[in-house]
Write a protein that holds these residues in place. Structure first.
Motif, PDB file in Angstrom:
ATOM      1  N   PHE A   1       0.869  -1.412   0.236  1.00 32.75           N
ATOM      2  CA  PHE A   1       0.166   0.311  -0.569  1.00 32.75           C
ATOM      3  C   PHE A   1       0.892   1.642   0.070  1.00 32.75           C
ATOM      4  O   PHE A   1       2.115   1.386   0.599  1.00 32.75           O
ATOM      5  CB  PHE A   1      -0.698   0.049   1.306  1.00 32.75           C
ATOM      6  CG  PHE A   1      -1.829   1.587   1.682  1.00 32.75           C
ATOM      7  CD1 PHE A   1      -2.764   1.303   0.473  1.00 32.75           C
ATOM      8  CD2 PHE A   1      -1.432   1.988   1.809  1.00 32.75           C
ATOM      9  CE1 PHE A   1      -3.702   2.365   0.206  1.00 32.75           C
ATOM     10  CE2 PHE A   1      -2.074   3.492   2.283  1.00 32.75           C
ATOM     11  CZ  PHE A   1      -3.605   3.456   1.599  1.00 32.75           C
TER      12      PHE A   1
ATOM     13  N   HIS B   1       0.513   3.354  -6.239  1.00 33.31           N
ATOM     14  CA  HIS B   1      -0.002   3.233  -6.102  1.00 33.31           C
ATOM     15  C   HIS B   1      -1.072   2.022  -4.409  1.00 33.31           C
ATOM     16  O   HIS B   1      -0.182   2.442  -3.846  1.00 33.31           O
ATOM     17  CB  HIS B   1       1.181   1.706  -6.237  1.00 33.31           C
ATOM     18  CG  HIS B   1      -0.016   0.624  -6.607  1.00 33.31           C
ATOM     19  ND1 HIS B   1       0.514  -1.144  -5.330  1.00 33.31           N
ATOM     20  CD2 HIS B   1      -0.469  -0.359  -7.096  1.00 33.31           C
ATOM     21  CE1 HIS B   1      -0.177  -1.854  -6.066  1.00 33.31           C
ATOM     22  NE2 HIS B   1      -0.306  -1.454  -6.991  1.00 33.31           N
ATOM     23  N   LEU B   2      -2.503   2.271  -4.427  1.00 34.08           N
ATOM     24  CA  LEU B   2      -2.691   1.817  -3.448  1.00 34.08           C
ATOM     25  C   LEU B   2      -4.021   0.707  -2.983  1.00 34.08           C
ATOM     26  O   LEU B   2      -4.482   0.392  -2.227  1.00 34.08           O
ATOM     27  CB  LEU B   2      -3.975   3.051  -3.218  1.00 34.08           C
ATOM     28  CG  LEU B   2      -3.514   4.595  -3.482  1.00 34.08           C
ATOM     29  CD1 LEU B   2      -4.955   5.322  -3.321  1.00 34.08           C
ATOM     30  CD2 LEU B   2      -2.591   4.728  -2.334  1.00 34.08           C
ATOM     31  N   GLY B   3      -2.844  -0.594  -3.131  1.00 37.04           N
ATOM     32  CA  GLY B   3      -3.486  -1.807  -2.708  1.00 37.04           C
ATOM     33  C   GLY B   3      -2.407  -2.631  -3.405  1.00 37.04           C
ATOM     34  O   GLY B   3      -1.326  -2.323  -2.584  1.00 37.04           O
TER      35      GLY B   3
ATOM     36  N   TYR C   1      -8.740  -1.556 -13.775  1.00 36.18           N
ATOM     37  CA  TYR C   1      -8.651  -2.552 -12.726  1.00 36.18           C
ATOM     38  C   TYR C   1      -8.585  -3.908 -13.901  1.00 36.18           C
ATOM     39  O   TYR C   1      -8.635  -5.105 -12.920  1.00 36.18           O
ATOM     40  CB  TYR C   1      -9.932  -3.110 -11.579  1.00 36.18           C
ATOM     41  CG  TYR C   1      -9.123  -1.718 -10.428  1.00 36.18           C
ATOM     42  CD1 TYR C   1      -8.266  -1.817 -10.100  1.00 36.18           C
ATOM     43  CD2 TYR C   1      -9.693  -0.923 -10.772  1.00 36.18           C
ATOM     44  CE1 TYR C   1      -7.445  -1.013  -9.129  1.00 36.18           C
ATOM     45  CE2 TYR C   1      -9.553   0.735 -10.041  1.00 36.18           C
ATOM     46  CZ  TYR C   1      -7.801   1.008  -8.840  1.00 36.18           C
ATOM     47  OH  TYR C   1      -7.533   1.361  -8.202  1.00 36.18           O
TER      48      TYR C   1
ATOM     49  N   THR D   1     -14.060  -4.345  -0.112  1.00 35.34           N
ATOM     50  CA  THR D   1     -13.468  -4.797  -0.764  1.00 35.34           C
ATOM     51  C   THR D   1     -13.060  -4.633  -2.565  1.00 35.34           C
ATOM     52  O   THR D   1     -13.982  -5.646  -2.938  1.00 35.34           O
ATOM     53  CB  THR D   1     -12.722  -6.310  -0.208  1.00 35.34           C
ATOM     54  OG1 THR D   1     -13.861  -7.283  -0.377  1.00 35.34           O
ATOM     55  CG2 THR D   1     -12.117  -5.783   1.174  1.00 35.34           C
TER      56      THR D   1
ATOM     57  N   HIS E   1      -5.517  -7.628  -7.202  1.00 37.85           N
ATOM     58  CA  HIS E   1      -4.173  -6.508  -6.913  1.00 37.85           C
ATOM     59  C   HIS E   1      -5.631  -6.422  -6.175  1.00 37.85           C
ATOM     60  O   HIS E   1      -6.547  -6.830  -5.954  1.00 37.85           O
ATOM     61  CB  HIS E   1      -4.748  -5.567  -7.995  1.00 37.85           C
ATOM     62  CG  HIS E   1      -4.457  -3.566  -7.277  1.00 37.85           C
ATOM     63  ND1 HIS E   1      -3.670  -2.855  -7.525  1.00 37.85           N
ATOM     64  CD2 HIS E   1      -5.913  -3.443  -6.692  1.00 37.85           C
ATOM     65  CE1 HIS E   1      -3.732  -1.944  -6.737  1.00 37.85           C
ATOM     66  NE2 HIS E   1      -5.054  -2.461  -6.087  1.00 37.85           N
TER      67      HIS E   1
ATOM     68  N   SER F   1      -7.419  -4.093  -2.905  1.00 34.81           N
ATOM     69  CA  SER F   1      -7.489  -2.814  -1.753  1.00 34.81           C
ATOM     70  C   SER F   1      -8.895  -3.078  -1.395  1.00 34.81           C
ATOM     71  O   SER F   1      -9.802  -3.396  -1.160  1.00 34.81           O
ATOM     72  CB  SER F   1      -8.211  -1.964  -2.846  1.00 34.81           C
ATOM     73  OG  SER F   1      -6.924  -1.729  -3.914  1.00 34.81           O
TER      74      SER F   1
ATOM     75  N   GLN G   1      -8.792   4.504  -0.305  1.00 34.80           N
ATOM     76  CA  GLN G   1      -8.665   3.408  -0.261  1.00 34.80           C
ATOM     77  C   GLN G   1      -7.808   3.648   0.960  1.00 34.80           C
ATOM     78  O   GLN G   1      -6.957   4.269   1.382  1.00 34.80           O
ATOM     79  CB  GLN G   1      -7.375   2.932  -1.241  1.00 34.80           C
ATOM     80  CG  GLN G   1      -8.010   3.332  -3.180  1.00 34.80           C
ATOM     81  CD  GLN G   1      -8.001   2.358  -4.070  1.00 34.80           C
ATOM     82  OE1 GLN G   1      -7.192   1.523  -3.903  1.00 34.80           O
ATOM     83  NE2 GLN G   1      -8.224   3.181  -5.731  1.00 34.80           N
TER      84      GLN G   1
END
Ligand SMILES: [Zn+2]
Length: 460
Positions: A323, A341-343, A371, A385, A422, A424, A431
């Motif tokens: 994260f 990048h947030l996951g 995605y 999620t 991926h 999140s 996120q």
């Protein structure tokens, strides 16, 4: 001679007629009375209530308009407009027949405003003549004045939050509140009634954005129906978690694989006629559009906890990216883009089963921009999620899923460099760091201890 005296008489008669018409005009030719409408945007006056004042008059036009706020003996002039009507003898020429004033009325603009009632008084003068000057049309509207915001009392203690992390606050608000929750800059985390609580307690789950390195913008907020607002600071401890940085080298081969696939499935993206330019449009604009769609999705989240166990990390996977990575994209030795990048990127074997991290309801199961093939599961109270880059989707939109139930298979659809999941966690569109939600102790300390019987975790 005779004819001369005749024409003299005609001139005299003509002059008398003109004088008669002029006298008639100067008596009768006042404009029609103007019509006035006063439209406040809120049901009362507080901090700043927008009020629209519309004045209409026909023919000769408006002259003076004033708007006053009257409380007791005091009348405060809020606005004044002066228009030049046509003279009474003119049948053409410039004039103003309608006018609209928009004012902000409240304690921010009016000094010495006191609670109780106030009268908005609009006076509109029409065009007059030198013989007649009718009084102005006066329209009044009485509105309540309230200046005290709803009270807030925080009842939970130890509000500890990390940068990019989540937290819970339990509180009470005064009866005049119509909207309450946690505001963090532009993010809004709504409050809900605390289930099972005997009192009128409320709670909010909130997150601190990954790129915010202090809590000065984090406020618990209560607002009444006329915009009076109390916003209090309530964070006891904040742990900064600086962004990591990463470099992504873009290859022609990678872009040739992902760009046509995303273009074919995303009609809103325009082919820029150049591979890198189209890639950058996808990485920036489509990424932003997808983030907005996720925020919109959270508005429909169930107002109850659909889950009762810690969140599940996909078993037997290696974390390839975590994260809050600030990624610099490099092509041909040049920095061409930067995105966060947030996951978590989790990889195991190709086409590995993807399991729902917790119990919930499938709210998205389709090809979803950057995605690729994606499933989003709602867990209630704005918590969702996201499972991205799938090779196949098994989940069905609208269906309830259990923790550990298969949603599909890992893959490399969308902006993916290879087969991986991926993952999140999204809280009201923001996120947040999944590490916390995977941690049973964190859930116990940050949620369960504050929420009491509202959230019972199985097998503690
Ligand atoms: Zn990723």
């Amino acid at each position: 001679m005779k004819s001369t005296s005749n024409s003299k008489r005609n001139v005299t008669l003509g002059g008398a007629a003109i004088l008669g018409v002029a006298l008639a005009l100067s008596w009768f030719r006042v404009g029609p009375p103007p019509t006035v409408t006063i439209t406040p945007e809120l049901p009362g006056i507080g901090r700043s209530t927008p009020v629209a004042v519309q004045v209409d008059s026909g023919q000769r036009g408006l002259s003076r308009i004033t708007v006053e706020l009257v409380q007791g003996e005091r009348a405060e002039l809020l606005a004044e407009r002066q228009h030049q009507p046509r003279p009474f003898w003119a049948f053409w020429g410039p004039r103003t027949t309608t006018d609209e004033l928009v004012l902000a009325v409240g304690s921010e603009t009016v000094e010495q405003l006191v609670e109780g009632e106030a009268t908005l008084r609009v006076s509109a003068d029409r065009a007059s003549t030198w013989l007649r000057s009718p009084p102005p049309v006066v329209q009044e509207l009485v509105l309540p004045v309230r200046l005290t915001p709803p009270a807030i009392q925080v009842t939970s203690s130890q509000t500890y939050v990390a940068q990019g992390g989540s937290e819970t606050v339990v509180y009470k608000v005064g009866p005049s509140a119509v909207r309450d929750g946690v505001r963090v800059g532009e993010h809004w985390f709504p409050g809900y009634p605390l289930p099972g609580a005997e009192s009128d307690e409320r709670f909010a789950l909130f997150g601190v954005p990954h790129d915010l390195d202090d809590t000065s913008e984090v406020r618990l907020v209560a607002i009444d129906d006329i915009g009076n607002e109390l916003a209090v600071r309530f964070i006891d401890k904040f742990t900064p978690k600086p962004l990591r940085t990463d470099t992504i080298n873009l290859s022609e081969r990678f872009m040739e694989r992902v760009v046509p696939q995303i273009l074919a499935r995303s009609p809103q993206v325009k082919d820029q006629g150049d591979l890198l330019a189209t890639y950058l449009t996808i990485n920036r604009d489509l990424r932003r559009a997808n983030a907005q769609a996720l925020a919109d999705l959270s508005a429909g989240s169930a107002p109850r906890f659909l889950w009762n166990q810690p969140f599940l990390q996909l078993p037997n996977t290696q974390s390839m990216a975590s994260f809050a990575d600030r990624r610099t994209y490099v092509f041909d030795g040049q920095d061409v883009d930067q995105q966060d990048h947030l996951g978590f990127d989790l990889a195991s074997v190709r086409k590995a089963p993807v399991l729902s991290a917790n119990r919930g309801k499938v709210v998205l199961a389709e090809y979803f921009g950057i995605y690729g093939n994606t499933v989003v599961v709602d867990h209630g109270y704005g918590l969702m999620t996201l499972y991205a880059h799938l090779s196949s989707i098994e989940a069905q939109l609208g269906k309830d899923v259990e923790r550990g139930e298969s949603l599909g298979r890992t893959g490399e659809t969308g902006l993916a460099g290879g087969d991986h999941l991926h993952f999140s966690i999204i809280l009201h569109g923001l996120q947040v760091n999944p590490l916390e939600w995977w941690d049973r102790r964190w859930i116990e300390h940050r949620l369960v201890r504050k929420l009491g019987s509202a959230l019972v975790i199985e097998n503690p």
